[in-house]
Design an enzyme around this catalytic site. Sequence first.
Site, PDB file in Angstrom:
ATOM      1  N   VAL A 217     -19.887   7.035 -16.829  1.00 40.35           N
ATOM      2  CA  VAL A 217     -19.854   7.273 -18.272  1.00 40.35           C
ATOM      3  C   VAL A 217     -21.254   7.599 -18.798  1.00 40.35           C
ATOM      4  O   VAL A 217     -21.428   8.488 -19.626  1.00 40.35           O
ATOM      5  CB  VAL A 217     -19.245   6.068 -19.025  1.00 40.35           C
TER       6      VAL A 217
ATOM      7  N   CYS B 194     -17.350   3.031 -13.027  1.00 43.24           N
ATOM      8  CA  CYS B 194     -17.155   3.865 -14.213  1.00 43.24           C
ATOM      9  C   CYS B 194     -18.359   3.788 -15.149  1.00 43.24           C
ATOM     10  O   CYS B 194     -18.639   4.732 -15.871  1.00 43.24           O
ATOM     11  CB  CYS B 194     -15.859   3.558 -14.933  1.00 43.24           C
TER      12      CYS B 194
END
Lengths: 475, 504
Positions: free
Chosen positions: B154, B150
Amino acid sequence: MSSAIKETQKIIDEVLEAYPEKTRKDRAKHLAPNDPTGECSTCKVTSNVKSRPGVMTVRGCAYAGAKGVVWGPVKDQITVSHGPVGCGQYSWWARRNYYNGQTGINTFGTMHITTDFQEKDIVYGGDKGLEAALLELKELFPLARGIGILSECPVGLIGDDIEAVAKNTEKDFGYPIVPVRCEGFRGVSQSLGHHIANDSIRDFVLGKGELKESTPYDVSLIGDYNIGGDAWASRKMLEEMGLRVIAQWTGDASVNELGIAHKSRLNLIHCYRSMNYICRHMEEKYGVPWTEFNFFGPTKIYQSIRKIASYFDDRIKENAEKLIEKYKPVMDAVIERYKPTLEDKKVMLYVGGLRPRHTIGAYEDLGMEVVAAGYEFGHDDDYKRTYPELKEGAVIMDDATLYEMEEFARRLRPDMVGSGIKEKYSYHKMGIPFRQMHSWDYSGPYHGFDGFPVFARDMDMTVNSPTWSLIRRKR
Amino acid sequence: MKRIKIKDHNELFQEQEYLEQFEKKKEFENPWPAEKVREVAEWTKTEEYQEKNFARKNIKINPVKACQPLGAIFCASGFEGTMPFVQGAQGCVAYFRSHLNRHFKEPMAAISTSMTEDAAVFGGLNNMLEGLRNSYALYNPKMIAVCTTCMAEVIGDDLNAYIRQAKDKEIIPRDLPVPFAHTPSFVGSHITGYDNMMKGILTTITEGKKGEPNGKINIIPGFDTYTGNYREVKRLLGIMGVDFTLLSDASDVFDSPNTGEYKMYPGGTPLEEAADSVNATATIALQKYSTVKTMKYIEKEWGQEALVLPPMGVKNTDSFFDEVSRVTGKPVPQEIEDERGRAVDAMIDSHPYVHGKRFALAGDPDILLGLISFILEMGGIPAHIVCTNGDKRFAAAANALLSESPFGQEATVYTGKDLWHLRSLMFTDPVDILIGNSYAKLLWRDTGTPLVRIGFPIFDRHHLHRYPVIGYQGVLNMVNWIVNTVLDEMDRKTMDTTSFDVIR
């Protein structure tokens, strides 16, 4: 430079050859032949720096250190893995921090509780959802004594303010809500997570617990995560010495225990790496002295018991001697039973931040020799404590890669390797006996007088299992 | 040799001196009164609690799902000489590897680019370039399959551009296949990651390979953690004489023979065969929800017949063979028909112990659909079906399946719910048998419902993944596990009564 050191350096140089130049230069600083005297200037490793991308480091992250190690075992607080689902899933019920209590009612250690971030949380932020989540938890688990918010990577990257959420909600909860900024990209390993977690205990819990009365024999057991019951085995000994253990950090710990450790007369620290921070703090702020000890194997246990007793009066000192007298025959019997099948066996250790040095004595009690040792996330002070414990020419490896571990095993031919789950099965394939030295391979305890017999039994079954001889190697 | 009695944690902490220690320790714990704990424990079993529990929207408690990159690296591992390579923070990869190690009891290699604060600020390009250089030099992969954590998602790392740069700068050979997939952990679950990586790999590896039809069929197992299933598919299609390519063959990687040598890349789908998969007659997926995008891609881009035929349970397995036979023109041989007969015979013999028994199920969508189908065939009654990573389409499919059988009328399908929801359901509306992964043992402990371990992960029992749950042999295994769990439980419950029988 002695020949043992030269020979080991040659092995290290051979292993390094496969690396591209830049990485080779970097990795060379992390591998060294041991010099117990400290005279050899090139025999010191660099540590606690970034892992190189792509080498297959064994290390984890700050979240693993903060959630998995320090906060996770605190039994009566709810640990919220704040962010996407994975981190909490993979660390769920995995470290065997035993605790007493009814899970889901008054204790929550083996549960996986997460805000399960979705795309909208990334886009709009997760603070609102977090606040609502805290209220839902309060409703469903009325006997919780605290909530820890353990941040995962996105929380820090999108700029959420979990501290504000914690502060706003705490006043209605009546117990600590602890924001822990342990996003996985912070720092270089689990180690920063330990530090961050220590600081959050300091800021949100320490000093807020209740202790009815104090005695001159009050101690806290720090840096024991009760893996397979380690802390309980240690506590038993300390109590037999006449000491009163007022807090366990953090194996089988309650929030209250985290709040009263500063009232100890002495802090006893086992895992120095993960909790020296809070010991230093309690020393500075509350004047509580602290001492390191080692409850692996009789030699170190006897030394440690006497060292701990030296801080107290004659009664405790006498108790310490009585305790040694009581258990020495038991320890001798264990050694008599297992030494014959383990003597002269060579061990390679690669663990976290403590055991590569702390278990050396236990192996030596059984006649075994540690020929290589390394830490995933040790710092300079850990290595300084390690060099004198090992023989000259032993391999020291910091932040070792899968490639290096395989190559060292090939060259050093250890009779067993002690490391983690990611390493375990490649050694099984190589036909090298292996024991997990993070989780005790689902056994334990290994600490204390009750732990050493289990340790000895387990090392024996590892090295001497007849299954290894069934492997038919290709010619 | 002198025998000495050694007590480990299993016995040690039941001893009186430890029990006393635990009691004494409470002095420092600020514990709730025992009566209060009992009261709350009882309250959690009530309808009232269930209502509160089901009202929660912002927190998952014991969910049954992992995140995308886990599925992605599992998918990548099943290709010949392939190194799964994860762009992002390093802890994730340590977790993925441990998770798969613990399930399979096998080694598992995967690379992290060890991104830290500086990468969060400047992006992960340097990490990717150095990571590719190091992993290629050290571990000699034939393919590097890139996915993301992630963190990389991001901050918006551009995998395509980074990989192109690595090749332009000659950090890795130009002809080294480096497929990639964006696998954010905050979208979908591990099954989504499998799907994304499979599509990524097939897209890259079949590029420019469209040619003459090769007469083969492709089989995509999906996020299937039963190595026994892979071997079973190979055995069965071998018996049929079908020429096929298993796309992502994880069987050897996660179940390799011990030869005294550690091989990083045992087995896997040969890359050449994988590249030729674009020329097959048809592609059959053995799971639906872990192959959605991949199958769409194959149908649209490759122009192949794309079939989803999960062979769990008798009727599903029948359909699988009927379709394989139709697509390939090969008849289903007597040998397989005999296996069917034996599986059905076993179900008939054991049915009295399963008929009318109520089940709670938790797991991935495809496993659940297979289990529902099989349980209905046995006359069992699915009651609570919990699918944390199931969507509306799954719920519709499960409900359609249940509505076809008189035994399916008591069931409720819960998507997005977790094992803590299921706990409430199992107290307010108890069942006879629970099927789930190892974590479901928390429910076994709390509710006393016997647990049959089918699914992922299974950490606390050894070797179950070596036994197939697909095909007729899989039916036999499921009958075996379920009926003997029922009988074990019956023995435990009747051991002090006259019903403690030797013949059942």
